[in-house]
Design a protein around this motif. Structure first.
Motif, mmCIF file in Angstrom:
data_model
loop_
_atom_site.group_PDB
_atom_site.id
_atom_site.type_symbol
_atom_site.label_atom_id
_atom_site.label_comp_id
_atom_site.label_asym_id
_atom_site.label_seq_id
_atom_site.Cartn_x
_atom_site.Cartn_y
_atom_site.Cartn_z
ATOM 1 N N TYR A 189 -105.325 23.899 52.160
ATOM 2 C CA TYR A 189 -105.836 22.780 52.905
ATOM 3 C C TYR A 189 -105.085 22.760 54.300
ATOM 4 O O TYR A 189 -104.099 22.962 54.551
ATOM 5 C CB TYR A 189 -105.209 21.347 51.971
ATOM 6 C CG TYR A 189 -105.316 20.174 52.962
ATOM 7 C CD1 TYR A 189 -106.205 19.117 52.777
ATOM 8 C CD2 TYR A 189 -104.138 19.846 53.548
ATOM 9 C CE1 TYR A 189 -106.198 18.109 53.381
ATOM 10 C CE2 TYR A 189 -104.070 18.745 54.344
ATOM 11 C CZ TYR A 189 -105.113 17.903 54.165
ATOM 12 O OH TYR A 189 -105.159 16.563 55.026
ATOM 13 N N LYS A 190 -106.084 22.277 55.137
ATOM 14 C CA LYS A 190 -105.810 22.542 56.452
ATOM 15 C C LYS A 190 -106.224 21.131 57.361
ATOM 16 O O LYS A 190 -107.580 20.688 57.067
ATOM 17 C CB LYS A 190 -106.171 23.495 57.302
ATOM 18 C CG LYS A 190 -105.333 24.998 56.949
ATOM 19 C CD LYS A 190 -105.616 26.181 57.849
ATOM 20 C CE LYS A 190 -107.072 26.379 57.842
ATOM 21 N NZ LYS A 190 -107.328 27.605 58.880
ATOM 22 N N THR A 191 -105.616 20.553 58.312
ATOM 23 C CA THR A 191 -106.146 19.375 58.887
ATOM 24 C C THR A 191 -105.284 19.378 60.485
ATOM 25 O O THR A 191 -104.385 19.727 60.339
ATOM 26 C CB THR A 191 -105.925 18.141 58.292
ATOM 27 O OG1 THR A 191 -106.778 16.981 59.279
ATOM 28 C CG2 THR A 191 -104.689 17.691 58.071
ATOM 29 N N GLN A 192 -106.252 19.122 61.506
ATOM 30 C CA GLN A 192 -105.644 18.880 62.739
ATOM 31 C C GLN A 192 -105.483 17.501 63.079
ATOM 32 O O GLN A 192 -105.048 17.059 63.942
ATOM 33 C CB GLN A 192 -106.620 19.310 63.881
ATOM 34 C CG GLN A 192 -106.863 20.878 63.985
ATOM 35 C CD GLN A 192 -107.896 21.591 64.740
ATOM 36 O OE1 GLN A 192 -108.228 20.626 65.737
ATOM 37 N NE2 GLN A 192 -108.473 22.601 64.440
ATOM 38 N N PHE A 193 -105.448 16.770 61.916
ATOM 39 C CA PHE A 193 -105.489 15.112 62.115
ATOM 40 C C PHE A 193 -104.442 14.531 61.087
ATOM 41 O O PHE A 193 -104.949 13.854 60.122
ATOM 42 C CB PHE A 193 -106.671 14.411 62.061
ATOM 43 C CG PHE A 193 -107.652 15.373 62.980
ATOM 44 C CD1 PHE A 193 -108.065 14.921 64.154
ATOM 45 C CD2 PHE A 193 -108.742 16.145 62.225
ATOM 46 C CE1 PHE A 193 -108.872 15.493 64.885
ATOM 47 C CE2 PHE A 193 -109.651 16.694 62.988
ATOM 48 C CZ PHE A 193 -109.882 16.281 64.390
ATOM 49 N N PRO A 194 -103.163 14.991 60.847
ATOM 50 C CA PRO A 194 -102.451 14.720 59.758
ATOM 51 C C PRO A 194 -102.016 13.256 59.867
ATOM 52 O O PRO A 194 -101.588 12.618 58.752
ATOM 53 C CB PRO A 194 -101.237 15.502 59.835
ATOM 54 C CG PRO A 194 -101.254 15.958 61.674
ATOM 55 C CD PRO A 194 -102.545 15.956 61.738
ATOM 56 N N LEU A 195 -102.234 12.629 60.966
ATOM 57 C CA LEU A 195 -102.129 11.010 61.115
ATOM 58 C C LEU A 195 -103.129 10.208 60.469
ATOM 59 O O LEU A 195 -102.835 9.166 60.278
ATOM 60 C CB LEU A 195 -101.486 10.615 62.428
ATOM 61 C CG LEU A 195 -100.240 11.341 63.025
ATOM 62 C CD1 LEU A 195 -99.965 10.746 64.296
ATOM 63 C CD2 LEU A 195 -99.101 11.065 62.217
ATOM 64 N N LEU A 196 -104.417 10.963 60.468
ATOM 65 C CA LEU A 196 -105.315 10.179 59.816
ATOM 66 C C LEU A 196 -105.995 10.794 58.580
ATOM 67 O O LEU A 196 -106.605 10.053 57.767
ATOM 68 C CB LEU A 196 -106.546 10.274 60.981
ATOM 69 C CG LEU A 196 -106.468 9.659 62.549
ATOM 70 C CD1 LEU A 196 -107.652 10.072 63.352
ATOM 71 C CD2 LEU A 196 -106.251 8.193 62.290
#
Length: 222
Positions: free
Chosen positions: A185-192
């Motif tokens: 799992y990867k995201t560039q938006f961990p706060l959202l």
């Protein structure tokens, strides 16, 4: 549910393409290029509506879209659809159904090319070890589910393929990709975008993990 477009004319070495909105099929300068003199340079385009349904639209070609010798300017696409462009035959498959064959082909290709010394994760599309199911447990798309066989795949408010209908927040999403026997799992938006309620940028997921984007809650199982 993901769909795959198969070029039927060469069953010994078939070519498959995940359906995406905006893909063009043609003889040249197209997303899916086929060397067929009866096909126009840009013959037809795959489009997707707001409900996720795909259709094939003719781009003013000479020979149109052919189904059972009938010439069409537009064709709804679903698993089992068959059509011709020029002299080339195509069919559409559910990617879960096509997964075993493509996984076998991938393994054979890697063996022949001896790619173990290369970074095979770069810009490749690979089957997950087990097919995934993403199901909305909360939000505007409650009850909706997606069956996924290949990765990496991107899901989010700004995804043309797997759109999360949360339009009151900034564009964001997450990616799932094959990672050995697991799923990364990867995201560039961990706060959202939160994984199990936590702001995580990258982690190997487990069956039953939950991804949260605004009011939408998505369960991942396999």
């Amino acid at each position: 549910m993901g769909l795959v477009l198969i070029i039927e004319d060469d069953d010994k070495n078939p070519q498959g393409f995940r359906l995406r909105s905006g893909q063009r099929i043609g003889r040249q300068a197209s997303d899916i290029t086929v060397k067929d003199p009866k096909m126009s340079s840009q013959h037809a385009e795959i489009q997707q509506d707001s409900l996720g349904r795909f259709r094939l639209v003719d781009l003013n070609s000479a020979n149109k879209i052919k189904v059972d010798n009938e010439k069409l300017e537009e064709l709804a696409l679903s698993a089992g659809s068959k059509f011709e462009l020029g002299n080339t035959k195509f069919r559409v498959e559910d990617e879960i159904k096509s997964l075993p064959r493509w996984k076998s082909q991938l393994n054979l290709t890697l063996e022949k090319l001896s790619l173990s010394h290369l970074n095979t994760a770069s810009k490749g599309v690979f089957p997950f070890h087990s097919p995934l199911k993403l199901r909305f447990q909360r939000g505007k798309q409650y009850g909706t589910s997606w069956d996924i066989g290949f990765g990496p795949r991107y899901f989010g408010t700004n995804s043309p393929e797997f759109s999360v209908h949360e339009f009151d927040i900034d564009p964001c999403g997450f990616e799932l990709e094959p990672h050995g026997e697991g799923i990364l799992y990867k995201t560039q938006f961990p706060l959202l975008v939160r994984l199990n309620g936590r702001p995580i940028s990258s982690e190997t997921i487990k069956a039953g993990d939950l991804v949260e984007i605004a009011d939408s809650l998505i369960e991942i199982s396999y």
